[in-house]
Scaffold this motif. Structure first.
Motif, PDB file in Angstrom:
ATOM      1  N   PHE A   1       0.835  -1.198   0.000  1.00 61.37           N
ATOM      2  CA  PHE A   1       0.000   0.000   0.000  1.00 61.37           C
ATOM      3  C   PHE A   1       0.872   1.251   0.000  1.00 61.37           C
ATOM      4  O   PHE A   1       0.564   2.236  -0.667  1.00 61.37           O
ATOM      5  N   GLN A   2       1.972   1.224   0.755  1.00 62.99           N
ATOM      6  CA  GLN A   2       2.860   2.382   0.825  1.00 62.99           C
ATOM      7  C   GLN A   2       3.544   2.664  -0.506  1.00 62.99           C
ATOM      8  O   GLN A   2       3.928   3.794  -0.764  1.00 62.99           O
ATOM      9  N   SER A   3       3.667   1.652  -1.352  1.00 72.13           N
ATOM     10  CA  SER A   3       4.303   1.856  -2.660  1.00 72.13           C
ATOM     11  C   SER A   3       3.420   2.721  -3.562  1.00 72.13           C
ATOM     12  O   SER A   3       3.873   3.211  -4.590  1.00 72.13           O
ATOM     13  N   GLY A   4       2.147   2.875  -3.178  1.00 73.60           N
ATOM     14  CA  GLY A   4       1.272   3.800  -3.881  1.00 73.60           C
ATOM     15  C   GLY A   4       0.443   3.214  -4.999  1.00 73.60           C
ATOM     16  O   GLY A   4      -0.312   3.935  -5.631  1.00 73.60           O
ATOM     17  N   VAL A   5       0.556   1.940  -5.268  1.00 73.39           N
ATOM     18  CA  VAL A   5      -0.211   1.335  -6.354  1.00 73.39           C
ATOM     19  C   VAL A   5      -1.692   1.346  -6.030  1.00 73.39           C
ATOM     20  O   VAL A   5      -2.521   1.704  -6.858  1.00 73.39           O
ATOM     21  N   THR A   6      -2.039   0.966  -4.817  1.00 75.28           N
ATOM     22  CA  THR A   6      -3.423   0.949  -4.364  1.00 75.28           C
ATOM     23  C   THR A   6      -3.447   1.092  -2.857  1.00 75.28           C
ATOM     24  O   THR A   6      -2.408   0.945  -2.200  1.00 75.28           O
ATOM     25  N   HIS A   7      -4.608   1.385  -2.306  1.00 71.20           N
ATOM     26  CA  HIS A   7      -4.763   1.480  -0.858  1.00 71.20           C
ATOM     27  C   HIS A   7      -5.859   0.553  -0.355  1.00 71.20           C
ATOM     28  O   HIS A   7      -6.378   0.752   0.739  1.00 71.20           O
ATOM     29  N   CYS A   8      -6.219  -0.436  -1.178  1.00 73.60           N
ATOM     30  CA  CYS A   8      -7.221  -1.412  -0.746  1.00 73.60           C
ATOM     31  C   CYS A   8      -6.980  -2.724  -1.475  1.00 73.60           C
ATOM     32  O   CYS A   8      -6.362  -2.756  -2.535  1.00 73.60           O
ATOM     33  N   ALA A   9      -7.479  -3.787  -0.850  1.00 73.05           N
ATOM     34  CA  ALA A   9      -7.296  -5.114  -1.449  1.00 73.05           C
ATOM     35  C   ALA A   9      -8.557  -5.947  -1.253  1.00 73.05           C
ATOM     36  O   ALA A   9      -9.193  -5.902  -0.209  1.00 73.05           O
TER      37      ALA A   9
ATOM     38  N   ASP B   1      -7.971   0.584   7.418  1.00 75.19           N
ATOM     39  CA  ASP B   1      -8.223  -0.510   8.363  1.00 75.19           C
ATOM     40  C   ASP B   1      -6.923  -0.894   9.097  1.00 75.19           C
ATOM     41  O   ASP B   1      -6.928  -1.134  10.310  1.00 75.19           O
ATOM     42  N   ILE B   2      -5.831  -0.952   8.370  1.00 72.29           N
ATOM     43  CA  ILE B   2      -4.547  -1.310   8.973  1.00 72.29           C
ATOM     44  C   ILE B   2      -4.101  -0.210   9.935  1.00 72.29           C
ATOM     45  O   ILE B   2      -3.663  -0.489  11.061  1.00 72.29           O
ATOM     46  N   LEU B   3      -4.239   1.047   9.516  1.00 72.22           N
ATOM     47  CA  LEU B   3      -3.835   2.152  10.378  1.00 72.22           C
ATOM     48  C   LEU B   3      -4.669   2.195  11.660  1.00 72.22           C
ATOM     49  O   LEU B   3      -4.155   2.508  12.736  1.00 72.22           O
ATOM     50  N   GLU B   4      -5.941   1.853  11.556  1.00 69.99           N
ATOM     51  CA  GLU B   4      -6.797   1.794  12.752  1.00 69.99           C
ATOM     52  C   GLU B   4      -6.306   0.731  13.717  1.00 69.99           C
ATOM     53  O   GLU B   4      -6.363   0.915  14.947  1.00 69.99           O
ATOM     54  N   GLU B   5      -5.815  -0.385  13.194  1.00 68.49           N
ATOM     55  CA  GLU B   5      -5.254  -1.421  14.058  1.00 68.49           C
ATOM     56  C   GLU B   5      -4.009  -0.914  14.777  1.00 68.49           C
ATOM     57  O   GLU B   5      -3.784  -1.215  15.945  1.00 68.49           O
ATOM     58  N   ILE B   6      -3.198  -0.126  14.064  1.00 75.08           N
ATOM     59  CA  ILE B   6      -1.958   0.376  14.655  1.00 75.08           C
ATOM     60  C   ILE B   6      -2.247   1.433  15.727  1.00 75.08           C
ATOM     61  O   ILE B   6      -1.712   1.372  16.826  1.00 75.08           O
ATOM     62  N   VAL B   7      -3.094   2.397  15.421  1.00 73.81           N
ATOM     63  CA  VAL B   7      -3.333   3.499  16.355  1.00 73.81           C
ATOM     64  C   VAL B   7      -4.446   3.195  17.347  1.00 73.81           C
ATOM     65  O   VAL B   7      -4.683   3.963  18.261  1.00 73.81           O
ATOM     66  N   GLY B   8      -5.130   2.071  17.158  1.00 77.62           N
ATOM     67  CA  GLY B   8      -6.151   1.674  18.112  1.00 77.62           C
ATOM     68  C   GLY B   8      -7.450   2.427  18.016  1.00 77.62           C
ATOM     69  O   GLY B   8      -8.167   2.562  18.988  1.00 77.62           O
ATOM     70  N   ALA B   9      -7.774   2.945  16.843  1.00 78.19           N
ATOM     71  CA  ALA B   9      -9.024   3.699  16.689  1.00 78.19           C
ATOM     72  C   ALA B   9     -10.211   2.772  16.603  1.00 78.19           C
ATOM     73  O   ALA B   9     -10.145   1.631  16.322  1.00 78.19           O
TER      74      ALA B   9
END
Length: 186
Positions: free
Chosen positions: A153-161, A178-186
């Motif tokens: 996702f960070q490579s910029g091709v897409t932000h969803c799978a 969704d991944i960032l929410e797991e990291i920051v606990g939102a």
């Protein structure tokens, strides 16, 4: 590769003269870094939010896509025959900026449409989804590691799978958010 950004982050928040900086240490295991993180949190060298975010990053580094994906049965998606207003309504209801598009059956995802792409289309010309604004589905398997997908996702091709099994059956959907929410606990 995973440890380098964590080392930088720990150095950024922990370096206060009392400890040797983590970046100077030749090699550390994940468990040693986790222990340093706990010690730093207990000594007040890390703010609670920072500690929780770093713990989230450790947690995500061990997870598989199947553990945090939106399961197929709970997935909001739209038919390729949907109108612009129906798609915008779906996106607003879910609070998401992208939604999978299917043709004929919900388990036949053909791509993803982004809110920003719909808004850019002239409303007078938009009766059904144009193939021009449907982005191709990026498919991954449920056993793919989340950290690997995050790097993609960070490579910029897409932000969803779109998550599919080895037979191509829809299993779920996962976004960068969704991944960032797991990291920051939102």
């Amino acid at each position: 590769p995973l440890v380098r950004p964590l080392v930088w982050l720990v150095d950024k928040f922990v370096s206060n003269g009392e400890f040797a900086t983590v970046g100077c240490m030749p090699s550390l295991t994940i468990e040693e870094i986790r222990h340093m993180l706990l010690d730093s949190g207990q000594k007040g060298a890390l703010e609670k939010e920072t500690r929780l975010m770093l713990e989230g990053a450790f947690k995500v580094s061990k997870m598989k896509v199947s553990e945090i994906m939106i399961p197929a049965e709970k997935l909001d998606c739209v038919d390729i025959e949907s109108s612009q207003s129906e798609i915008i309504d779906h996106l607003l209801e879910t609070g998401r900026s992208r939604i999978p598009v299917y043709k004929a059956a919900r388990n036949k995802i053909i791509g993803v449409v982004l809110l920003k792409d719909i808004i850019g289309v002239n409303q007078k010309e938009f009766n059904i989804l144009s193939k021009d604004i449907i982005r191709p589905a990026y498919c991954v398997t449920p056993d793919k590691r989340v950290i690997e997908l995050l790097h993609e996702f960070q490579s910029g091709v897409t932000h969803c799978a779109v998550v599919v099994d080895n037979k191509g059956n829809l299993k779920g959907f996962l976004t960068l958010e969704d991944i960032l929410e797991e990291i920051v606990g939102a």
